[in-house]
Design an enzyme around this catalytic site. Sequence first.
Site, short mmCIF file in Angstrom:
data_model
loop_
_atom_site.label_atom_id
_atom_site.label_comp_id
_atom_site.label_asym_id
_atom_site.label_seq_id
_atom_site.Cartn_x
_atom_site.Cartn_y
_atom_site.Cartn_z
N PRO A 19 0.84 -1.22 0.00
CA PRO A 19 0.00 0.00 0.00
C PRO A 19 0.87 1.26 0.00
O PRO A 19 2.01 1.25 0.49
CB PRO A 19 -0.79 -0.12 1.31
CG PRO A 19 -0.77 -1.59 1.64
CD PRO A 19 0.54 -2.11 1.14
N ALA A 20 0.34 2.34 -0.56
CA ALA A 20 0.99 3.66 -0.61
C ALA A 20 2.27 3.66 -1.44
O ALA A 20 3.21 4.40 -1.16
CB ALA A 20 1.28 4.20 0.79
N ARG A 223 -3.77 29.04 -27.12
CA ARG A 223 -3.56 29.19 -28.57
C ARG A 223 -2.74 30.46 -28.81
O ARG A 223 -2.76 31.38 -28.00
CB ARG A 223 -4.90 29.32 -29.29
CG ARG A 223 -5.63 28.01 -29.43
CD ARG A 223 -7.00 28.21 -30.07
NE ARG A 223 -6.94 28.54 -31.49
CZ ARG A 223 -8.00 28.83 -32.23
NH1 ARG A 223 -9.21 28.84 -31.68
NH2 ARG A 223 -7.86 29.11 -33.52
N GLY A 236 -4.72 26.50 -41.50
CA GLY A 236 -3.31 26.17 -41.75
C GLY A 236 -2.44 27.39 -41.99
O GLY A 236 -2.61 28.43 -41.38
N ARG A 274 3.21 32.15 -35.84
CA ARG A 274 2.19 32.74 -34.94
C ARG A 274 2.38 32.32 -33.49
O ARG A 274 2.02 33.06 -32.57
CB ARG A 274 0.78 32.45 -35.46
CG ARG A 274 0.45 30.98 -35.75
CD ARG A 274 -0.78 30.94 -36.65
NE ARG A 274 -1.36 29.61 -36.86
CZ ARG A 274 -0.97 28.78 -37.82
NH1 ARG A 274 0.03 29.10 -38.63
NH2 ARG A 274 -1.59 27.61 -37.98
N GLU A 294 0.31 22.82 -36.16
CA GLU A 294 -1.13 22.58 -36.31
C GLU A 294 -1.39 21.40 -37.25
O GLU A 294 -0.54 21.04 -38.08
CB GLU A 294 -1.81 23.87 -36.84
CG GLU A 294 -3.33 23.81 -37.00
CD GLU A 294 -4.09 23.36 -35.75
OE1 GLU A 294 -3.74 22.31 -35.17
OE2 GLU A 294 -5.07 24.03 -35.39
O1 F6P Z 1 -8.72 27.84 -37.80
C1 F6P Z 1 -7.58 27.76 -37.03
C2 F6P Z 1 -7.01 26.36 -37.05
O2 F6P Z 1 -5.92 26.30 -36.18
C3 F6P Z 1 -6.61 25.85 -38.44
O3 F6P Z 1 -5.32 26.19 -38.84
C4 F6P Z 1 -6.83 24.37 -38.31
O4 F6P Z 1 -6.94 23.71 -39.55
C5 F6P Z 1 -8.10 24.35 -37.50
O5 F6P Z 1 -8.01 25.41 -36.59
C6 F6P Z 1 -8.31 23.08 -36.71
O6 F6P Z 1 -9.64 23.07 -36.21
P1 F6P Z 1 -10.76 22.16 -36.93
O7 F6P Z 1 -10.22 20.77 -36.82
O8 F6P Z 1 -12.01 22.37 -36.11
O9 F6P Z 1 -10.91 22.59 -38.36
#
Ligand code: F6P
Length: 408
Positions: A19-20, A223, A236, A274, A294
Amino acid sequence: MPTFASTNQKLALVMVGLPARGKSYIARKLARYLRWRGQETRVFNVGTYRREHVGSQVSHNFFDPNNAEGVADRMRVAQLALEDMLHWLELGGQIGIYDATNSTSKRRAWIRETCEARGASVVFVETLCSDPTVVDRNVRETKLHSPDYVGVEPNAAVADFIARIAHYERVYETVEDAEGMFVKVVDEGRKVVMHQIDGNILSRVVFFLMNLRTKRRPLWLVRHGESIFNVEDRVGGDSELSPRGHAFARSLAAFMQTRRNDELLSVWTSHLQRTVQTAAYLPEQPVAHRALDEIDAGVCDGMTYAEVRRRFPDEFASRSQDKLNYRYPRGESYVDVIQRLDPVIIEIERLARPILIIGHQGVLRALYAYLMDTPPRECPHLPMPLHTVLELIPNAYGCTERRFPLAC
Ligand code: F6P
């Protein structure tokens, strides 16, 4: 030699330890990780069955190996939990985690024979800890809040739990090679020993256990600030921040100043402009990870959602039907994103420092799904607004979440 090579095979991960020693912590973390990787996984905690069928407020004498009635009751609840786990595996579950002390080779032989007779391979996951300060911390952080000690004065609860541990110590037998597949995690991962481990899933399990630390520290997900593509509603790309995005980046730096408690943060971004620009006002030097880029929208990269719908109506419809598995032509699906984020999750579990992750909508959804144990199906639809910091503070077995929308 039993092996676990294919995902169709049923697997029982059987926890072993006094235990623990952090068994339930590891069991739940593993379950969360495996579910996130798409495996139907569930923990069967024998303590919960004991509380339900025998009662929660039992004294340490109940666990005395010479207490025949206690021994019989413990075996009964162990059988109930094992039966439920095997039944669940037969109904389509893939990985059952059987969470109990399982402290003698006799008990483990019974578990192994019972599971194998029902088509499930067994791997023992043993946690060993020789540091009394760690055991003491585990008792105080988790056991004092357990339903077993509701209304019990803390010192009396600690004394009872220590007596409970002593009962188990008298009969405890560590797992031996003859018992088949096993992983032993010694002193919170300082040493990991494995035996007969084979196959992709078990290799991931061992790697995860090797990196799992117990230190609790906050984690922030955010984000990037508004980008030029956000303003134009395009997916994208690699556009820069808008003026509003820069204002957010400054607000973020000021906000983090109020949250960081003088501690240095690890700041991670993707390698896209970004996120890097959003980190620019923070005092820390960020680390850019390609794994945090992304979701790759493939042939749709740079289009607005309206354009995608017009130019690729079938693709648009397929994505709406199954957003988790849908893969953009020459791009990625959310499942692909989850797979490429695996090393990021391992790093999150390994690092002791607080972490700020500046990422993107899709990628942060996937990380959030792991951290908050959200079912994979829901992951692509999780709300992840711009200009909002998600603060996740770990608690005993999960995270508490707060959201901070920042002015900009
Ligand atoms: O719209 C911003 C974003 O980061 C896009 O670059 C990306 O394709 C999208 O969001 C992802 O979100 P979803 O899967 O809802 O389209």
